[in-house]
Design an enzyme around this catalytic site. Structure first.
Site, PDB file in Angstrom:
ATOM      1  N   ASN A   9     -10.575   1.274   0.647  1.00 15.23           N
ATOM      2  CA  ASN A   9      -9.118   1.078   0.630  1.00 15.23           C
ATOM      3  C   ASN A   9      -8.735   0.566  -0.756  1.00 15.23           C
ATOM      4  OD1 ASN A   9      -6.543  -0.120   0.752  1.00 15.23           O
ATOM      5  ND2 ASN A   9      -6.798  -0.769   2.876  1.00 15.23           N
ATOM      6  N   CYS A  44       0.798  -1.237   0.000  1.00 16.03           N
ATOM      7  CA  CYS A  44       0.000   0.000   0.000  1.00 16.03           C
ATOM      8  C   CYS A  44       0.825   1.278   0.000  1.00 16.03           C
ATOM      9  CB  CYS A  44      -0.948   0.008   1.194  1.00 16.03           C
ATOM     10  SG  CYS A  44      -2.220  -1.274   1.069  1.00 16.03           S
ATOM     11  N   HIS A  64      -2.692   6.880   3.708  1.00 15.36           N
ATOM     12  CA  HIS A  64      -3.284   5.715   3.056  1.00 15.36           C
ATOM     13  C   HIS A  64      -4.686   5.527   3.637  1.00 15.36           C
ATOM     14  CE1 HIS A  64      -4.089   1.884   1.445  1.00 15.36           C
ATOM     15  NE2 HIS A  64      -3.873   1.211   2.556  1.00 15.36           N
TER      16      HIS A  64
END
Lengths: 326, 326
Positions: A283, A114, A253
């Site tokens: 996400n 990520c 994030h």
């Protein structure tokens, strides 16, 4: 400061918007369950005919169009995805095939789950300052929907697909990366994982359908991240010789509802200083940070001369952060 | 010149040596068929219990031991593999878990198929010169045996597993990368591929056993490579302001028997100037170039002050080359 200038940004989303209300029905849950549990109103999932590379190429097109940038001026394409399109060759090759750049333009993949986009920005800055390239496109893309285990509420409701891109140059030295930190704690390597897809679990040595699904131990991720995040953030500020008051906007994030709240609480900053697109995107793995950064550019929360902090936790377990002077 | 100093190198091979004579029997071919067809006497294949990351960690250990380098002095691990260990997280995380470096040492993956190591060297040089890191370990590893289609002679007989590593620093500026070129021609994206392993072919959207196997269209690879390689090589020499006579040793990707001969013929150099470990290792994908470079160091064909050219063609189709002053 490591000189770097972000010329333009863009994003792309699959056509199909999946509302949490729709998922309540699909998963036979009470009305409101998915939104309450996930903190998401809707996310986008690619259909079976949509590809990661096509989404990535659309995000790059968007960045080029918004910046009025000639595709032929790009001399390197960095693909920064959490999960690749296939085992071989690189996702970059597949994006290049659709991107309309100059024939021969090189590309390769950078992967740090990520936080891949953060790492790609630092790598790009290194290459630009070394004179190896003049104008680099970074494209982050992920189709998390391909690996969702719908039997696992914790890890299934939170993911959305997407892609985002930036075009960067060295610039004139007045803007760039003021600090950058990356740390990996491999004791967390199995806390978030897709076991298949490479040499470990495949038909030759044994694999089953569950190995293709994303597995997460949320509590362990949270505990390990929490134990190292304060140090990372303090280090980032120290290295840049600034305090949190000097940061205009924080782009985390978009890991999860609680994860986002945790970052704001930990930093003790007002929520409006933190870019939060989680409720409408979910996400998006490696595409989350650049999609949120793009949103910050579009809404005037990231402007020339301002200072932005990018930060995230990632599978691995890897944590990374960056302070950029725009 | 972009400053870069290679402090040490190492390699690792699986325990099981697979001779071509053994393969003649396994594949029910006449005696001598496999060696004649592949140009290989033996290669090494990992057993089902051996992992890519463990092999990679052993190669790194070897490089550290040979250089007398303290593992705790490494501040970044770059994994440069053609195919990863699993879809998520990065192969670097899995190597770090076994490598005994300082807790928190960051790692990420760089992937450009068989020229991943070249790209990782350039990225490392960029990061070191930007001051982002001081001492970087680059580890290339591939277990090609996991994806061999034994029904396809062209693509099955040539592969071996392996890993190799180098430790690099910026150095004092007297040695480094004199030129570097990378080009991608995505019209060749399907000439060498493993279609499964990511978002394209998986249980959610459809996959079959053959998608996990390596597919190659050798003639197309050869034709496309041949059409671009001369330009790449000439560009490398031009950029470094040298001629072929100034290159002490050439370290090509150990692609195939014919591929190796082709490079030497194309360059019009005596075979002894070209490092050739193909007959005893096979094509080790991303591990080929650093394993051959390690061999050059061990045999005194790559020494301080000398100039080495690394060059290779890769899936994608990507071609890359580098001239390094050691």
């Amino acid at each position: 400061m490591l000189p770097l200038s972000i010329l333009s940004s863009g994003k792309a989303l699959p056509a199909h918007r999946v509302t949490s209300a729709e998922l309540d029905i699909t998963l036979a849950k009470p009305s409101g369950y998915v939104e309450k549990r996930s903190g998401i109103r809707y996310r986008y999932h690619a259909g079976p005919d949509e590809s990661q590379s096509a989404l990535a190429a659309r995000a790059l097109d968007d960045a080029l169009a918004r910046g009025g940038i000639d595709a032929s001026s790009i001399d390197l394409l960095l693909s920064a995805a959490g999960v690749q399109e296939q085992a071989l060759p690189s996702t970059a090759c597949r994006i290049l095939d659709l991107a309309g750049l100059r024939p021969g333009t090189p590309g390769f993949d950078i992967s740090a789950s990520c936080v891949s986009f953060l790492v790609a920005l630092e790598v790009a800055a290194g290459l630009l300052n070394a004179g190896a390239h003049r104008r680099i496109a970074i494209v982050a893309s992920d189709l998390a929907s391909r690996g969702i285990d719908w039997g696992c509420p914790e890890a299934s409701l939170i993911f959305g697909d997407g892609a985002a891109a930036v075009v960067v140059e060295r610039g004139d030295g007045t803007r760039g990366i003021e600090s950058y930190r990356l740390q990996t704690f491999p004791e967390g390597k199995a806390y978030c994982e897709i076991r298949a897809g490479g040499t470990r679990r495949n038909p030759r040595v044994g694999v089953d359908a569950a190995d293709f699904l994303f597995r997460m131990h949320g509590k362990r991720v949270f505990k390990l991240s929490a134990s190292v995040l304060d140090g990372l953030l303090a280090g980032l500020l120290d290295d840049a010789h600034v305090t949190l008051d000097d940061i205009d906007t924080i782009v985390p994030h978009q890991a999860s509802h609680l994860g986002m709240q945790h970052v704001a609480a930990r930093l003790k900053v007002a929520p409006e200083r933190v870019v939060d697109i989680y409720a409408t995107h979910g996400n998006q793995v490696a595409a989350s940070i650049p999609t949120a950064l793009h949103e910050a550019f579009l809404t005037g929360r990231a402007q020339a001369g301002q200072r932005v902090m990018l930060v995230g936790t990632a599978a691995g377990l890897t944590v990374g952060g960056m302070i950029i002077r725009l």
